[in-house]
Design an enzyme around this catalytic site. Structure first.
Site, PDB file in Angstrom:
ATOM      1  N   LYS A  13       0.796  -1.083  -0.077  1.00  0.00           N
ATOM      2  CA  LYS A  13       0.088   0.085  -0.088  1.00  0.00           C
ATOM      3  C   LYS A  13       0.914   1.081   0.049  1.00  0.00           C
ATOM      4  CE  LYS A  13      -1.978  -1.139   3.847  1.00  0.00           C
ATOM      5  NZ  LYS A  13      -1.302  -2.505   4.005  1.00  0.00           N
ATOM      6  N   ARG A  88     -10.018   1.634   9.034  1.00  0.00           N
ATOM      7  CA  ARG A  88      -9.402   0.348   9.103  1.00  0.00           C
ATOM      8  C   ARG A  88     -10.185  -0.721   9.831  1.00  0.00           C
ATOM      9  NH1 ARG A  88      -3.742   0.616   8.642  1.00  0.00           N
ATOM     10  NH2 ARG A  88      -2.710  -1.445   9.127  1.00  0.00           N
ATOM     11  N   ARG A 127      11.527  -6.049   4.425  1.00  0.00           N
ATOM     12  CA  ARG A 127      11.186  -4.620   4.429  1.00  0.00           C
ATOM     13  C   ARG A 127      12.197  -3.880   5.277  1.00  0.00           C
ATOM     14  NH1 ARG A 127       5.477  -2.270   5.373  1.00  0.00           N
ATOM     15  NH2 ARG A 127       5.781  -3.657   7.152  1.00  0.00           N
ATOM     16  N   ARG A 161      11.017  -2.273  11.105  1.00  0.00           N
ATOM     17  CA  ARG A 161       9.861  -1.941  11.996  1.00  0.00           C
ATOM     18  C   ARG A 161       9.901  -2.819  13.242  1.00  0.00           C
ATOM     19  NH1 ARG A 161       4.885  -0.258   8.084  1.00  0.00           N
ATOM     20  NH2 ARG A 161       3.598  -1.400   9.595  1.00  0.00           N
ATOM     21  N   ARG A 172      -1.215  -8.834  13.029  1.00  0.00           N
ATOM     22  CA  ARG A 172      -1.609  -8.065  12.308  1.00  0.00           C
ATOM     23  C   ARG A 172      -2.523  -8.642  11.179  1.00  0.00           C
ATOM     24  NH1 ARG A 172       3.797  -5.393  10.713  1.00  0.00           N
ATOM     25  NH2 ARG A 172       2.617  -4.466   9.017  1.00  0.00           N
TER      26      ARG A 172
END
Ligand code: AP5
Length: 220
Positions: A13, A88, A127, A161, A172
């Site tokens: 996203k 969300r 990531r 992160r 998540r």
């Protein structure tokens, strides 16, 4: 255009939003990035958000909606925006509808990025993001920085992160399925959803997304 981007954690996203927002000349508004900016500035909101984000849970609606509303009211968002990570859940979607209706505005499209779960896990595991600006996003194999650990854009340090640990990612994903996916049906009922595959090269996904948004706009 006023667009909502939806998809599981790691779908791409943020990556796509950067290109789409530039192509469409609208601001990219990411509630995750806004929370991370508050965390790095050690604000009270940042401290509260971190306590939920580190567990993979949603930050409470009251503070999230207020923060998103405040950002959407900035002058650069007057003629459109690309929302990433907001709404969300259904109550945030209802709050957004109320906000827009009260200003005589409405959404133009909800772009749903579809990616299989095993790919999402690979994307998140590799990531790396920049300490100076969390919109500078890299991947150790899919989008490796020129110098390991260094942001190509600004030279900042790249890090993983806190909420990208395997356990938190699992949580998540569960939160995505139970709380966020229902907004897709909510928006389908309004005829707003366009679904595309987010597999393939970043630039291929951007082209697919731009074409889908154009088709949606032409249908109006
Ligand atoms: P947020 O920051 O919004 O995280 P997320 O939705 O879990 O999404 P991610 O940022 O993990 O992934 P992404 O889809 O942006 O993927 P990316 O482009 O980085 O939210 C974090 C937390 O904040 C939440 O858990 C919650 O606690 C809180 N929060 C935020 N909003 C909230 C709200 N509204 N209400 C309550 N709480 C909220 O890509 C991933 C990786 O893949 C990158 O390394 C990238 O380089 C790579 N990649 C991207 N595209 C491709 C491709 N096509 N091929 C190969 N690799 C790719």
């Amino acid at each position: 255009m006023r667009i909502v981007l939806v998809g599981p954690p790691g779908a791409g996203k943020g990556t796509q939003a950067a290109f789409l927002a530039k192509n469409l000349s609208i601001p990219h508004i990411s509630t995750g990035d806004l929370f991370r900016a508050n965390i790095s500035q050690q604000t009270e909101l940042g401290k509260l958000a971190k306590s939920f984000m580190d567990k993979g849970e949603l930050v409470p609606d009251e503070v999230t909606i207020a923060m998103a509303k405040d950002r959407m009211e900035q002058p650069d968002a007057a003629s459109g925006f690309l929302l990433d990570g907001f709404p969300r859940n259904v109550s945030q979607a209802e709050a957004l509808d109320e906000m827009l209706t009260s200003e005589g505005m409405k959404l133009d499209a909800v772009l749903d990025l579809e990616v299989p779960e095993d790919e999402v896990v690979k994307r998140i595991a590799g990531r790396r993001i920049c300490r100076n600006d969390s919109s500078h996003v890299f991947h150790v194999s899919y989008k490796a920085p020129k110098d390991e650990g260094v942001c190509d854009v600004c030279g900042g340090e790249l890090y993983q992160r806190d909420d990208d640990s395997e356990e938190t990612v699992r949580k998540r994903l569960e939160v995505y399925h139970t709380q966020t996916e229902p907004i897709i049906d909510y928006y389908k009922a309004q005829g707003l959803v366009v679904t595309i595959s987010a597999l393939g090269k970043v630039e291929e996904v951007t082209v697919r997304a731009m074409e889908a948004l154009k088709r949606k706009d032409d249908d109006k």
